[in-house]
Design a protein around this motif. Sequence first.
Motif, PDB file in Angstrom:
ATOM      1  N   LYS A   1     -14.316   7.550   2.458  1.00 18.79           N
ATOM      2  CA  LYS A   1     -14.219   6.335   3.272  1.00 18.79           C
ATOM      3  C   LYS A   1     -14.147   5.090   2.391  1.00 18.79           C
ATOM      4  CE  LYS A   1     -16.688   8.253   7.232  1.00 18.79           C
ATOM      5  NZ  LYS A   1     -17.889   8.166   8.111  1.00 18.79           N
ATOM      6  N   ALA A   2     -14.835   5.142   1.239  1.00  6.26           N
ATOM      7  CA  ALA A   2     -14.826   3.987   0.333  1.00  6.26           C
ATOM      8  C   ALA A   2     -13.651   4.013  -0.629  1.00  6.26           C
ATOM      9  CB  ALA A   2     -16.135   3.955  -0.452  1.00  6.26           C
ATOM     10  N   TYR A   3     -12.823   5.084  -0.554  1.00  9.56           N
ATOM     11  CA  TYR A   3     -11.728   5.233  -1.511  1.00  9.56           C
ATOM     12  C   TYR A   3     -10.736   4.071  -1.395  1.00  9.56           C
ATOM     13  CZ  TYR A   3      -7.918   7.470  -4.110  1.00  9.56           C
ATOM     14  OH  TYR A   3      -6.944   7.749  -5.019  1.00  9.56           O
ATOM     15  N   GLY A   4     -10.421   3.689  -0.179  1.00  4.92           N
ATOM     16  CA  GLY A   4      -9.451   2.621   0.024  1.00  4.92           C
ATOM     17  C   GLY A   4      -9.933   1.275  -0.443  1.00  4.92           C
ATOM     18  N   TYR A   5     -11.262   1.090  -0.541  1.00  5.29           N
ATOM     19  CA  TYR A   5     -11.794  -0.195  -0.973  1.00  5.29           C
ATOM     20  C   TYR A   5     -11.870  -0.290  -2.493  1.00  5.29           C
ATOM     21  CZ  TYR A   5     -13.066  -0.712   3.909  1.00  5.29           C
ATOM     22  OH  TYR A   5     -13.032  -0.802   5.273  1.00  5.29           O
ATOM     23  N   ASN A   6     -11.888   0.848  -3.150  1.00  5.49           N
ATOM     24  CA  ASN A   6     -12.037   0.875  -4.606  1.00  5.49           C
ATOM     25  C   ASN A   6     -10.715   1.001  -5.346  1.00  5.49           C
ATOM     26  OD1 ASN A   6     -14.800   0.823  -4.215  1.00  5.49           O
ATOM     27  ND2 ASN A   6     -14.963   3.065  -4.175  1.00  5.49           N
ATOM     28  N   ARG A   7      -9.620   1.308  -4.637  1.00 10.61           N
ATOM     29  CA  ARG A   7      -8.328   1.522  -5.287  1.00 10.61           C
ATOM     30  C   ARG A   7      -7.302   0.550  -4.704  1.00 10.61           C
ATOM     31  NH1 ARG A   7     -11.657   4.938  -6.489  1.00 10.61           N
ATOM     32  NH2 ARG A   7     -11.306   6.953  -7.517  1.00 10.61           N
TER      33      ARG A   7
ATOM     34  N   VAL B   1      -4.950   2.294   1.559  1.00 11.07           N
ATOM     35  CA  VAL B   1      -5.500   1.739   2.789  1.00 11.07           C
ATOM     36  C   VAL B   1      -6.200   2.840   3.565  1.00 11.07           C
ATOM     37  CG1 VAL B   1      -3.343   2.121   4.073  1.00 11.07           C
ATOM     38  CG2 VAL B   1      -4.961   0.408   4.880  1.00 11.07           C
ATOM     39  N   ASN B   2      -7.360   2.505   4.125  1.00 13.86           N
ATOM     40  CA  ASN B   2      -8.096   3.450   4.967  1.00 13.86           C
ATOM     41  C   ASN B   2      -7.526   3.443   6.384  1.00 13.86           C
ATOM     42  OD1 ASN B   2     -10.121   4.681   3.369  1.00 13.86           O
ATOM     43  ND2 ASN B   2     -11.223   2.719   3.288  1.00 13.86           N
TER      44      ASN B   2
ATOM     45  N   ASP C   1       0.846  -1.200   0.000  1.00 12.53           N
ATOM     46  CA  ASP C   1       0.000   0.000   0.000  1.00 12.53           C
ATOM     47  C   ASP C   1       0.878   1.245   0.000  1.00 12.53           C
ATOM     48  OD1 ASP C   1      -2.358  -1.561   0.213  1.00 12.53           O
ATOM     49  OD2 ASP C   1      -1.958  -1.824   2.350  1.00 12.53           O
TER      50      ASP C   1
ATOM     51  N   GLY D   1      -6.608   0.457   8.393  1.00 10.45           N
ATOM     52  CA  GLY D   1      -7.550  -0.505   7.821  1.00 10.45           C
ATOM     53  C   GLY D   1      -8.976  -0.259   8.222  1.00 10.45           C
TER      54      GLY D   1
END
Length: 788
Positions: free
Chosen positions: A456-462, A466-467, A330, A486
């Motif tokens: 907040k959803a950025y880390g799940y889509n890229r 990591v969030n 990451d 995470g």
Amino acid sequence: MITEKALKTLEFPKVIEHVKTYTTSSVGKAMIEELKPSTDFSEIEQWTEETDEALAVLRVKGNVPLGGLFDIRPHARRAQIGGILSATELMEIASTIRASKIIRRFIEDVRDAEDFSVKHLHGYTESIPVLTELEHEINACVDENGMVLDSASQTLRSIRSQLRTAVQRIREKLDSYTRGQNATKMLSDAIVTIRNDRYVIPVKAEYRSHYGGIVHDQSSSGQTLFIEPNAVVQLNNDARALRVKEQEEIERILKELTLQVEIVASDLFHLVKTMATLDTIFAKAKYGTAENCTRPLINQEGRIRLVRARHPLISKSEAVANTIEFGDPDTAVVITGPNTGGKTVTLKTVGLCTLMAQSGIPIPALDGSEVAIFESIFADIGDEQSIEQSLSTFSSHMVNIVDILKKFDDKSLILFDELGAGTDPQEGAALAISILDEVHGKGARVMATTHYPELKAYGYNRPGVVNASVEFDVETLSPTYKLLLGVPGRSNAFEISKRLGLPHHIIQHAESFTGTDRSEVDTMIASLEESRKRAEQDADETKRILEESEQLKRQLAEELAAYEAKKEQLAEKAREKARKIVEDARRESEAVVQELRELQKQAAAGVKEHELIDARKRLENALPTNPVLKKEKQKKQRAENLQAGDEVKVLSFGQKGTLLEKVSATEWAVQIGVLKMKLNESDLEYVKPDKPLKTVSVHNVAGRSAGGVKLELDLRGERYEDALLRTEKYLDDAVLANYPRVSIIHGKGTGALRTGIQQMLKKDRRVKSYRFGEAGEGGYGVTIVELK
């Protein structure tokens, strides 16, 4: 390149100011002030190794002798252009040379005595030029206070001696005025003082003509004149002339010393630079020791792993330690959540730790931390509103971001604080996502904070993103400042409102507007936070148990080492004791053998039985024995079947005897010399018959029965020589009769016989002690003898 703007934004100059307080010299402070993070991997690695060596030295030695260092470079330059150095400047040069010798010797001692490497530190000290001769020359002429010594030259010694004599004559003359009969009347004060480098006395204005001479000064009221009387004018002139000569000689001495400084000026420049470098290295190490910092691992792959890292500008008692890890795989971290939660502190912690590592300064994190080397570091942090440029907060941030986007590359670290803030939330969030895509897509390491829920959803889509969030305690309504990697941040508005007393129906009504998806996301985030907290608690507990195990292991190892050392110490003590016993036995045996030889020579004259017995006993006792083995042997020998005629040793008396007959189940009749005794079997030890000594021939001494020997010997009326012979023979009979005490009656008379008898008893080894008789025993006419 790391810009000054980034250093200032991340407050790196404040760290430098803190490190600077641990230097010991002005040159060290100047070098720390000029310290900038490097981007050269080999240079950073060397700086880190140097600091690590200094940390090891401080752990072992506690401190480093770097005192007495001055910035003498201006002095050396002035000597090069023909100036004459002052005594104080020369003293500083000598002090700096001495300081270099001390640190050189110190590092050499550490290298020879310790088991860790100091190759970098030793390399610096080895390069320091040796200028001992110049130091000695200066010390011979200038003292530690910067004064030229009398011993600097014979001429100066002579001039100062003459000057002291002249001054003494002046003071004596003026003292005669201050002690005179008219002193109280004519003088304002009975003292001698100095004006214009000449000795004067304070005279009342109306008595000026009485003393004559020269007026050098007057008081502010004009009532007192400071007059140099005619009688001391010439003496003051002589003293002044001597002072001029003194100054000329001092200048000559200083000029000669300055010429010697000029010759080695280039060496002095190198010496100061090297000493300043050492001062800087140890200042970094002292800072690291004081702040509980450690040396990080350095890499060129962009990996960042900070274990329990703290913000270096927040006190240790207040700072919250966080573990921050990203860069592989990451490369971007997006921290979401409400304000005042510690997001900005996290950004600055990462940026400062990176800058400190690239400057060779230990970082406030635990061992095992790793920092990447970046060629450029950019930071857009804080309120960038510019009143002078009429820019809003959003505009100021955007100007800064535009500049960053022009300069960054894949070897950059970029820190965004509240990315996209200051404008419409929907547009701001869209801009934030676009900017993150740009920097992340080109391979830069980026860490950004935002309170936009859209990210907040950025880390799940890229991939590679990591969030993270900062924990908030809804029970206390305050942030804990703990970073949760995470786990995206969630809104705590409803929980906070509930805690603050907002009616429940209003909160329910508000929740109806958020939608099912929002509720499910918040529930998921809450579950992630709980799981993360449990994982961290388990990790902390595991770490605690591991540390306790390591401590127990170290303690056991120390105790084992102490036991082995004690064991070896006792063994060595036992060996030494055994050596001493054997040596004593050897000496005693030699003495007994020598005595037996003497007895052999005297055999023709007759040898007394008890002397032979005593010699044999001493020879047996001279042999060292093991007490445990001896006891076991005794038990074994006592257990054997004893028979009449066997030779035994009586343990309680230490004498040998012969068994006559068994008188009961446990008792035997034993013949010891002329005595017959009834003894317990446990007190007897079987002795093998001795072979006759072929080398010693003796005459047997006829024994006497106890009934034929009296308990007293009456010598009254005997001649002196006959009395001594009778006493000698009587003592033999008493010893063979096993008498513990006998009486020798010599009478009082003149005392000659009494004195002779007692002198003989004093030298006789059969006699344990002797004394005069009590009143009922005959008083001074009788000597009571205690036998061994």
